[in-house]
Write a protein that holds these residues in place. Structure first.
Motif, short mmCIF file in Angstrom:
data_model
loop_
_atom_site.label_atom_id
_atom_site.label_comp_id
_atom_site.label_asym_id
_atom_site.label_seq_id
_atom_site.Cartn_x
_atom_site.Cartn_y
_atom_site.Cartn_z
N THR B 164 0.86 -1.18 0.00
CA THR B 164 0.00 0.00 0.00
C THR B 164 0.90 1.24 0.00
N TRP B 165 0.43 2.29 -0.66
CA TRP B 165 1.26 3.49 -0.77
C TRP B 165 0.40 4.74 -0.60
N TYR B 166 1.04 5.79 -0.16
CA TYR B 166 0.33 7.05 0.09
C TYR B 166 1.13 8.21 -0.49
N GLN B 167 0.43 9.20 -0.99
CA GLN B 167 1.08 10.45 -1.39
C GLN B 167 1.19 11.32 -0.14
N ALA B 168 2.26 12.11 -0.06
CA ALA B 168 2.42 12.94 1.13
C ALA B 168 3.13 14.24 0.82
N VAL B 169 2.81 15.22 1.64
CA VAL B 169 3.60 16.45 1.72
C VAL B 169 3.87 16.59 3.21
N ALA B 170 4.88 15.88 3.68
CA ALA B 170 5.08 15.74 5.13
C ALA B 170 5.26 17.07 5.82
N VAL B 171 5.87 18.02 5.14
CA VAL B 171 6.14 19.31 5.76
C VAL B 171 4.83 20.05 6.08
N GLU B 172 3.76 19.69 5.36
CA GLU B 172 2.43 20.26 5.67
C GLU B 172 1.53 19.26 6.38
N GLY B 173 2.06 18.09 6.63
CA GLY B 173 1.28 17.07 7.35
C GLY B 173 0.41 16.21 6.45
N VAL B 174 0.41 16.48 5.16
CA VAL B 174 -0.46 15.73 4.24
C VAL B 174 0.05 14.28 4.12
#
Lengths: 165, 195
Positions: B164-174
């Protein structure tokens, strides 16, 4: 193979805790703990309120792992004793039964490294015996309680964990 | 290697965030730390260089609440991503129960992603794990950057096993908690099957 999962039951926990309490008293150390090499706390005794035991366990495991990485580089199998000296407090650590670490924190004005090491060596046999017994139970039966513990965990149970975070 | 303590009624598990340098592993932990209630987290420990690059590991203990009368505790670790900290990365994988592979979505970091993935598989095997069987979730981070590689291509290169995989923008918490929740579910499913 990686180390098997580890299950600690009341009986062995009681033995480990009693040994640690006796070690605190006999060696006059402030805090004693047994952790595993992965940084999980098995048991603690003595003064634990002023110490973040979870962080201490993680860092101690990292410390021992790094030291034993160095041991391998110089052709040693492993280092078995570790000592850090501060201005007032010191940390003594030794390997225990292959997969555990004994940690003793002590005040230099109250006791000495020699005393701590002597008493820690004496406690090692009883501690190792209890921990080895716990390890065998973990590896043989996985679950000495006799019935599936978590078989009925549902996805909803896990979702609820995050609802609470 | 999960640790179940009947005396304190606790289940303890270890998750490691793995990935190339500057992909956002520490940022994931910082966001989780920032958004978790004080009574459910311990200290976030970062053993970092003076320039805030991870030197040994970051560590964050989380308490997720009770399940079947046992308090569920997860220890989150990151590895140092820079190539020359290879020896440290191997140590941190000891006793791991689940992996979050954090990939940097920038096209120019694709080689670094692949190198890190290979390094992880070798290090897992060195610790006795089967890299195909350990619970794993993949996070494609930095999706907001203009040079982000297409997801189809990233999956083809980095996820042939179909994790399973997720897209993220960790710096914004996404995508941060979505990723964490997924790996926690996988690890607890292993605990359920084992006990």
């Amino acid at each position: 193979m990686p180390l098997a999962d580890f299950v600690l039951y009341e009986e062995e926990y009681g033995k480990v805790e009693a040994e640690l309490t006796a070690l605190c008293r006999d060696a006059r150390i402030t805090t004693a703990a047994v952790i595993d090499k992965n940084g999980q706390i098995i048991a603690t005794a003595g003064e634990t309120r002023r110490i973040d035991a979870t962080s201490l366990a993680s860092l101690a495991a990292g410390d021992v792992a790094a030291a034993n990485g160095m041991a391998a580089l110089i052709g040693e199998t492993e280092f078995s004793v570790f000592f850090h000296e501060g201005q007032r407090d010191c940390i003594y650590m030794s390997l225990l039964a292959g997969r555990f670490i004994l940690i003793a924190i002590f005040d230099k004005k109250v006791t000495s490294l020699g005393m701590v090491r002597l008493k820690a060596n004496k406690a090692t046999e009883a501690l190792a015996s209890a921990l080895t017994s716990a390890s065998s139970k973990s590896e043989s039966g996985k679950n000495a309680v006799g019935e599936p513990l978590f078989a009925d965990i549902t996805s909803e149970d896990i979702d609820r964990l995050f609802g609470q975070t | 290697m999960s640790f179940i303590n009947f005396s304190s009624r606790e289940i303890n598990c270890k998750i490691v965030y793995y990935g190339p340098g500057l992909c956002g592993k520490t940022t994931n932990l910082q966001h989780i730390y920032g958004k978790t209630a004080a009574d459910r987290k311990g200290k976030l420990i970062s053993l970092a260089t003076e320039t805030e690059r991870t030197l040994f590991f970051d560590f964050l203990p989380l308490s997720l609440g009770a399940i079947k009368g046992f308090n569920v505790r997860f220890h989150l670790y990151t590895v140092p991503g820079q190539v020359f900290y290879a020896a440290s990365r191997k140590l941190i994988l000891k006793g791991v129960d689940g992996i979050v592979f954090t990939a940097d979505s920038q096209i120019e970091r694709m080689d670094a992603n692949l190198e890190s993935m290979d390094d992880m598989r070798l290090n897992l095997a060195a610790q006795g794990y089967d890299p195909e069987k350990i619970p794993m979730t993949i996070q494609y981070n930095k999706r907001d950057l203009p040079g982000a590689a297409p997801l189809v291509e990233m999956n083809r290169l980095l996820n042939p096993g179909g994790h399973t995989w997720y897209q993220a923008v960790a710096v914004e918490g996404v995508g941060v908690f979505e990723t964490l929740k997924d790996i926690v579910k996988k690890v607890l499913a292993e605990v359920r099957n084992s006990y």
